[in-house]
Design an enzyme around this catalytic site. Structure first.
Site, PDB file in Angstrom:
ATOM      1  N   ASP A 144      20.624 -15.818   6.551  1.00  0.00           N
ATOM      2  CA  ASP A 144      20.324 -15.823   5.123  1.00  0.00           C
ATOM      3  C   ASP A 144      21.082 -14.639   4.513  1.00  0.00           C
ATOM      4  O   ASP A 144      21.543 -13.752   5.231  1.00  0.00           O
ATOM      5  CB  ASP A 144      18.812 -15.729   4.862  1.00  0.00           C
ATOM      6  CG  ASP A 144      18.472 -16.209   3.446  1.00  0.00           C
ATOM      7  OD1 ASP A 144      19.387 -16.268   2.599  1.00  0.00           O
ATOM      8  OD2 ASP A 144      17.289 -16.528   3.180  1.00  0.00           O
TER       9      ASP A 144
HETATM   10  C1  BGC Z   1      17.984 -17.547  -0.138  1.00  0.00           C
HETATM   11  C2  BGC Z   1      18.673 -18.726   0.490  1.00  0.00           C
HETATM   12  C3  BGC Z   1      19.924 -19.051  -0.282  1.00  0.00           C
HETATM   13  C4  BGC Z   1      20.806 -17.831  -0.286  1.00  0.00           C
HETATM   14  C5  BGC Z   1      22.114 -18.021  -1.022  1.00  0.00           C
HETATM   15  C6  BGC Z   1      18.923 -16.370  -0.302  1.00  0.00           C
HETATM   16  O1  BGC Z   1      18.343 -15.355  -1.030  1.00  0.00           O
HETATM   17  O2  BGC Z   1      16.872 -17.164   0.615  1.00  0.00           O
HETATM   18  O3  BGC Z   1      17.798 -19.827   0.491  1.00  0.00           O
HETATM   19  O4  BGC Z   1      20.544 -20.163   0.271  1.00  0.00           O
HETATM   20  O5  BGC Z   1      20.116 -16.771  -0.931  1.00  0.00           O
HETATM   21  O6  BGC Z   1      21.916 -18.131  -2.372  1.00  0.00           O
END
Ligand code: BGC
Length: 730
Positions: free
Chosen positions: A271
């Site tokens: 993530d």
């Molecule tokens: C989120 C993810 C997301 C990523 C990119 C993160 O903060 O938890 O679900 O895909 O950001 O935007």
């Protein structure tokens, strides 16, 4: 600068030829890897790896911009281009984080994950995924960052709207369809967030301590199904820790379970900013590091990522074997081949009528009719003045909620949908009634106007619930269904409860439509209203879908994917929990008893049980047949539409272990089928249950166990309304 994938495709023509040559040459060299049946691909990956320098390999395992990881231009290896999110391709950022407002990045805004799960329609899961895959392709993306399959453990989780259910089986089934839909378009899905990211509070720090049984029976099944059945190409490692180690580089989760037990051949993407340590990320299975804080700065230096310069230095010093990097690059290349990034990927489509129809269908089938005192559907023959009241009747939600935000081509609000539907057959009036405010204050003027309007109307449609604005400074903490924040409770905000009760006094013909990513408290007002419809966040066609249901063009067929209890304190995460954790440690004391598994065990009265949802027609369940066929149990029953309207019913199959050797939930969902029927029509539905359907995870044996004994097969149209039962001895 706007990043355009088209540029990369042109750049690839020559290298594609080069790769073809490598494939040809490589077919005479080393033997294939075991993990992928496609030996030719593995051989060409070997050859490609041999041509790469360690610097080039390292360049591929970390971000090269906000949503890309590096390529190797010299060898024709493109960057991997990713995009959020679960219910639409996110607006364009270029390579940084500043939205590129000028670009043509409007897309189909699908209903959110919880709406999809409420359809209990696996085919729609596939269609939903296919829309996303096609639109991602049309926008030059390689990976779409969804589906979100974290279990709804607490109704307060700010991201429940993106997730699917409290039940692992329902989540798994919907996720598998979604993934096939996306990946049949030659785009990768990325199932997230692996694992136990069940709250937003302290999501990047909290250490989840969960029993092995709960991990295996509740939190992992959707990931396992995504890998084993869905053949998902990528998995996103969560922010939180599990048993003391960050999930994105957690030896047990990533190397032991995902890559060894599940034989996952694809990419584990962190993530955004979920990597914390170079050595662990190298050795414990992170394949691509994305989003580490630097990307938030204007001149992000991607060489400073954990899996960049410091990883290179470790390899060069001989502290970590290069084989770890080779494995990561191999996985990335494998996915690139599989999704035709080197050649042969077709064009995608965007904003087509078909895509919009899928959005409408999911919304229609996902809305859940909770209460209906013989009132719905509405008829314009009966009601000539219709008052639509509530902020959510005219609010648009697409651009809100955090990373899942979408720039919708259009978004039909409830008010627009109702107005379109009614046309000149009745008069529509609108009053906002209440307004989100930072301090949760009540706007008395708006309330007064709404009451006056309600008093003069034949019927009132109140549209309220949650919003999911992300801007803390404007809306205050409790307004959210949004990433990064949990709600504090389930109380309706900004005076909505009082307003509903006041409206009911001046006009008892009151229908309440609730939007949001989970439930709201209803006990104080539900007795005063004629009908309640849960509309979730229903996407760009939500208003039309809502009107189709309210005015009877379509019979509601959605079923709750989570239990609606009286208040959040009733849920096990809160009652015995320890949500949100003590000193950043959170013991999941609820174990396997999440959602209905807990409410049934403790005999706690809820407002609406898991699997519940009303229809305008009614169905009979008859003729259950249970028999063993080889090592499967085959179950069938007949469903008949006994009402006057076409409609759909969901046959839900639960298993109940009679006198189990160890404590088991009273029932566990193990099958479901949704069937559409005309009035008077009957359909036979059947289910095939394998050993896994009857098994539990033994903490002592550390494995799945099937105990001999008697099992009751229960079929119903909600977890609390079992219509047919039969016992089988195994
Ligand atoms: C989120 C993810 C997301 C990523 C990119 C993160 O903060 O938890 O679900 O895909 O950001 O935007």
């Amino acid at each position: 600068m706007l990043y355009k994938k088209e540029v990369t495709i042109t750049r690839l023509i020559k290298p594609a030829f080069l790769l073809g040559l490598i494939i040809l040459m490589a077919s005479y060299s080393s033997p294939a890897q075991k993990i992928d049946p496609d030996s030719q691909t593995e051989t060409s990956i070997d050859s490609l790896l041999n041509l790469m320098t360690i610097e080039e390999k390292i360049g591929m395992i970390h971000a090269s911009s906000s949503f890309t990881s590096g390529g190797v231009e010299r060898l024709g290896i493109p960057e991997l281009v990713m995009s959020d999110g679960p219910h639409g391709v996110r607006d364009e950022h270029g390579r940084d984080w500043a939205p590129d407002n000028a670009s043509d990045d409007f897309v189909t805004y699908l209903p959110t994950g919880i709406t999809l799960a409420s359809t209990w329609n696996k085919e729609l899961g596939y269609k939903f995924g296919a829309v996303l895959g096609s639109e991602a392709k049309a926008r030059g993306k390689d990976i779409i960052l969804g589906p979100g399959v974290n279990i709804i453990r607490t109704p307060l989780n700010g991201r429940n709207f993106e997730y699917m259910s409290e039940d692992p089986y329902l989540t798994s089934q919907m996720a598998v369809g979604y993934i096939h839909g996306v990946q049949d378009q030659d785009i990768s899905a990325c199932v997230k967030h692996f694992v136990a990211n069940n709250q937003e509070t302290d999501r990047d720090k909290v250490n989840v301590v969960v029993s092995e049984r709960a991990l295996r029976e509740i939190y992992l099944p959707a990931f396992k199904a995504s890998v084993v059945e869905g053949k998902v190409n990528s998995v996103m490692g969560a922010y939180n820790k599990l048993r003391g180690q960050y999930c994105a580089h957690n030896q047990y989760l990533v190397n032991n379970i995902l890559k060894t037990e599940y034989q996952f051949p694809g990419i584990l993407i962190s993530d955004w900013a979920a990597v914390h340590d170079t050595w662990e990320a190298l050795v414990f299975g992170t394949d691509i590091e994305m989003g580490t804080d630097l990307t938030m700065m204007p001149d992000a230096d991607y060489n400073k990522f954990f899996l960049a310069d410091s990883a290179l230095a470790m390899i060069k010093r001989g502290e970590v074997d290069e084989k770890y990097v080779n494995d990561k690059v191999r996985r990335i290349l494998r996915v690139m081949y599989k999704t035709k990034m080197f050649s042969g990927r077709t064009q995608g489509e965007r904003n087509t009528k078909e895509h919009q129809q899928v959005a409408r269908k999911v919304a229609e089938e996902g809305m859940v009719l909770l209460q209906n005192n013989e009132f719905l559907p509405l008829s314009t023959k009966l009601y000539k003045t219709i008052a639509v009241i509530g902020h959510n009747a005219s609010r648009k939600h697409a651009t809100e909620g955090g990373s899942s935000q979408v720039k919708a081509l259009y978004e039909i609000t409830p008010l627009e949908g109702i107005t379109n539907q009614v046309g000149t057959n009745a008069k529509i009036t609108y009053a906002e009634g209440y307004k989100p405010s930072r301090d949760n204050s009540v706007d008395k003027k708006l309330a007064r106007e709404a009451l006056e309007m309600a008093a003069g109307a034949d019927v009132v449609i109140f549209v309220g619930g949650w919003i999911h604005n992300f801007d803390l400074s404007v809306w205050g903490k409790d307004a959210y269904d949004a990433e990064g924040i949990d709600k504090s409770n389930l109380k309706l905000m900004y005076g909505q409860e009082d307003l509903i009760n006041e409206i009911a006094k001046v006009n008892p013909n009151l229908v309440v439509v609730i939007m949001g990513g989970s439930n709201v408290e209803m006990a104080n007002w539900m007795g005063n209203v004629k009908a309640i419809l849960q509309a979730w966040y229903p996407g760009m066609e939500g208003g039309n879908a809502l009107a189709n249901i309210l005015f009877g063009k379509v019979s509601p067929s959605g079923k709750l994917p989570m239990t609606f209890a009286n208040s959040h304190t009733d849920y096990p995460a809160h009652a015995i929990g320890e949500y949100p954790g003590i000193d950043l440690q959170e013991k999941y004391k609820d174990g396997i008893f999440v959602g209905y598994r807990y409410f049934e065990k403790e005999m706690i009265t809820t407002l609406f049980p898991f699997g519940y949802g009303l229809s305008y027609t009614n169905f009979a369940f008859t003729d259950i047949d249970v028999k063993k066929e080889g090592d499967h149990v085959v179950v069938a029953c007949t469903i008949t539409n006994n009402g006057k309207m076409e409609g759909a019913e969901v046959a839900q199959l639960y298993i109940h272990a009679i006198n189990p050797r160890i404590e088991r939930p009273l029932k566990e969902l193990k099958g479901f089928e949704k069937v559409w029927m005309k009035p008077g029509q009957s359909k036979r539905v059947s289910f095939s249950l394998d050993k896994q359907s009857f098994s539990y995870f033994g903490e002592v044996e550390l494995g799945w166990k099937l105990d001999p004994g008697s099992y009751e097969i229960q079929i119903g149209n909600s977890s609390a309304d079992i219509r047919l039962k039969e016992t089988i001895v195994l």
